[in-house]
Design a protein around this motif. Sequence first.
Motif, PDB file in Angstrom:
ATOM      1  N   ARG A  64      41.049  24.858  32.629  1.00 48.23           N
ATOM      2  CA  ARG A  64      42.024  24.989  33.718  1.00 48.23           C
ATOM      3  C   ARG A  64      43.041  26.081  33.401  1.00 48.23           C
ATOM      4  O   ARG A  64      43.574  26.730  34.297  1.00 48.23           O
ATOM      5  CB  ARG A  64      42.767  23.674  33.941  1.00 48.23           C
ATOM      6  N   ARG A 101      42.671  28.819  31.030  1.00 52.22           N
ATOM      7  CA  ARG A 101      42.190  30.151  30.639  1.00 52.22           C
ATOM      8  C   ARG A 101      41.515  30.843  31.820  1.00 52.22           C
ATOM      9  O   ARG A 101      40.664  30.256  32.496  1.00 52.22           O
ATOM     10  CB  ARG A 101      41.204  29.991  29.488  1.00 52.22           C
ATOM     11  N   GLU A 102      41.879  32.105  32.035  1.00 48.64           N
ATOM     12  CA  GLU A 102      41.259  32.879  33.120  1.00 48.64           C
ATOM     13  C   GLU A 102      40.348  33.972  32.568  1.00 48.64           C
ATOM     14  O   GLU A 102      40.658  34.603  31.570  1.00 48.64           O
ATOM     15  CB  GLU A 102      42.353  33.525  33.983  1.00 48.64           C
ATOM     16  N   GLN A 103      39.220  34.161  33.223  1.00 47.02           N
ATOM     17  CA  GLN A 103      38.340  35.302  32.993  1.00 47.02           C
ATOM     18  C   GLN A 103      37.842  35.769  34.362  1.00 47.02           C
ATOM     19  O   GLN A 103      37.738  34.958  35.285  1.00 47.02           O
ATOM     20  CB  GLN A 103      37.154  34.918  32.112  1.00 47.02           C
ATOM     21  N   GLY A 138      39.399  37.107  36.513  1.00 45.05           N
ATOM     22  CA  GLY A 138      40.450  36.893  37.498  1.00 45.05           C
ATOM     23  C   GLY A 138      40.582  35.481  38.017  1.00 45.05           C
ATOM     24  O   GLY A 138      41.318  35.244  38.984  1.00 45.05           O
ATOM     25  N   LYS A 139      39.895  34.513  37.433  1.00 43.44           N
ATOM     26  CA  LYS A 139      40.099  33.130  37.867  1.00 43.44           C
ATOM     27  C   LYS A 139      39.862  32.162  36.705  1.00 43.44           C
ATOM     28  O   LYS A 139      39.240  32.519  35.704  1.00 43.44           O
ATOM     29  CB  LYS A 139      39.212  32.777  39.063  1.00 43.44           C
ATOM     30  N   PRO A 140      40.377  30.929  36.848  1.00 47.41           N
ATOM     31  CA  PRO A 140      40.223  29.978  35.732  1.00 47.41           C
ATOM     32  C   PRO A 140      38.750  29.736  35.396  1.00 47.41           C
ATOM     33  O   PRO A 140      37.897  29.683  36.300  1.00 47.41           O
ATOM     34  CB  PRO A 140      40.866  28.695  36.270  1.00 47.41           C
ATOM     35  N   LEU A 141      38.476  29.536  34.102  1.00 45.52           N
ATOM     36  CA  LEU A 141      37.094  29.244  33.678  1.00 45.52           C
ATOM     37  C   LEU A 141      36.532  28.040  34.430  1.00 45.52           C
ATOM     38  O   LEU A 141      35.338  27.985  34.742  1.00 45.52           O
ATOM     39  CB  LEU A 141      37.066  28.929  32.173  1.00 45.52           C
ATOM     40  N   GLY A 159      36.631  27.313  37.353  1.00 45.94           N
ATOM     41  CA  GLY A 159      36.118  27.632  38.680  1.00 45.94           C
ATOM     42  C   GLY A 159      34.700  28.175  38.677  1.00 45.94           C
ATOM     43  O   GLY A 159      34.127  28.416  39.752  1.00 45.94           O
TER      44      GLY A 159
END
Length: 413
Positions: free
Chosen positions: A295, A297-299, A301-304, A306
């Motif tokens: 929830r 960490r983003e990669q 441009g969106k949270p992992l 997702g």
Amino acid sequence: MSPAPAARAAAGTAGSDAEAESDRLYPDCDPYGIEFGLTEAERAPLRRLRAVLDTEVYPLLAEYWEKGEFPYSIAPSLQALGLMEPKEVADAGAEPSALYHGFRIFELARTDASVATFYTAQAGLFRTACRVGGTADQFAAWDPAITRFEMTGVFCLTEPDHGSDIAGGLATRARRDGDEWILDGAKRWIGGAHSADRLAVFARDEADGQVKGFLVDRRAPGVSLAKIHGKTSLRMMQNADIRLDGVRVPEEWRLGNVQSFRDVAAMLRQMRSDVAWIAAGLQAGAYEAALRYVRGREQFGKPLGGFQLVQEKLARMLDNVTASLAMAAALAGRQQQGIYRDQDSALAKMGNSRRMRETVALAREVAGGNGITLAADVARFHADAEAVYSYEGTHEINALVVGRSLTGLSAFA
Ligand SMILES: Cc1cc2nc3c(=O)[nH]c(=O)nc-3n(C[C@H](O)[C@H](O)[C@H](O)COP(=O)(O)OP(=O)(O)OC[C@H]3O[C@@H](n4cnc5c(N)ncnc54)[C@H](O)[C@@H]3O)c2cc1C
């Protein structure tokens, strides 16, 4: 170590009904509400335990895991909780149920497997040895001191040359000498031995060849302990190699109801079910840590969290945790009725440990490189799962217990 305890407790389940869920102890890892089998009087001590774990225990874990030392400063707070005979349950005129006993272990392991193992050495292993192995009079005399941690103890069965084959191989000897017994031999892997008052030692009586049990004073002449160094799993838990050289034990400290290994097996039945709860709790802790991580960490441009492939791993983890919890709770139901058998607890220990291994690997995986550092909070669970997988009977040995019950054929030797 991140995140802070408050954030740890507040992950929450997306889309759940806020009112119905507000009282949940395990909103993230118990979707079917197995926890509601607990009475309100049993939930209260679990909440008190949660508060101590979050505020006093959790902040120390990464540092002590890395040092390979146990944070003994937490012991008084855990002991003061009175979790073995909680006052709320006594005030309600009841006895703690097997489900409460299990969730107490689950809650501890969800925070840390070494802390759960440390507590269970006393509340599970040692107390079970005294309850099952002691006569009614012995247990009545010892139990108040055990539940108040005024007499602490550990369980000494495994030996350097005998692990899986301990039933037939147990080589520590006991010889009667008047009103005393003389013990010679060695034990290995004994968790919590350095800080225990009494060692519940199992030894073979030279007179009749049968296994007997003794509560040995850890400080008695002839007892020597050496810490097992270099562990990569359960690093905080202190395990000992023990030597017994001509150790004298008064007859009154012999466990009066242990006449053969069959009586030790009755203890293992309880202990394996305890480890099934540890395996369920450990994977719940790993899953919840993974959930927080993806929830945050983003990669791209969106949270992992997702990404479809990450969600599939979360779903598998929750599947494993739920199945493990359900299995442990169903076993607790049988224990409550006094009808569980060796194969029942062997099946739960085996199945939950197998699922645990997959869950911690997935938790470590979704945290990427950070998943092998203590900071992301999944590496500790990942490493600790290996010890839980092996102790209280390996996968193979528990499978053989189950297999024997299915076929009527023993495949041990
Ligand atoms: C962290 C930790 C804490 C522990 N705490 C305690 C404690 O407090 N008190 C205590 O008494 N003991 C304790 N133990 C010991 C534990 O119960 C043993 O490690 C366990 O029973 C396995 O024995 P072993 O390690 O000697 O493995 P071994 O028996 O040497 O087995 C090695 C491998 O061979 C396999 N194997 C063995 N026999 C067979 C067979 N017939 N068929 C197929 N495969 C087989 C096993 O499954 C395993 O994979 C602890 C162990 C650990 C790691």
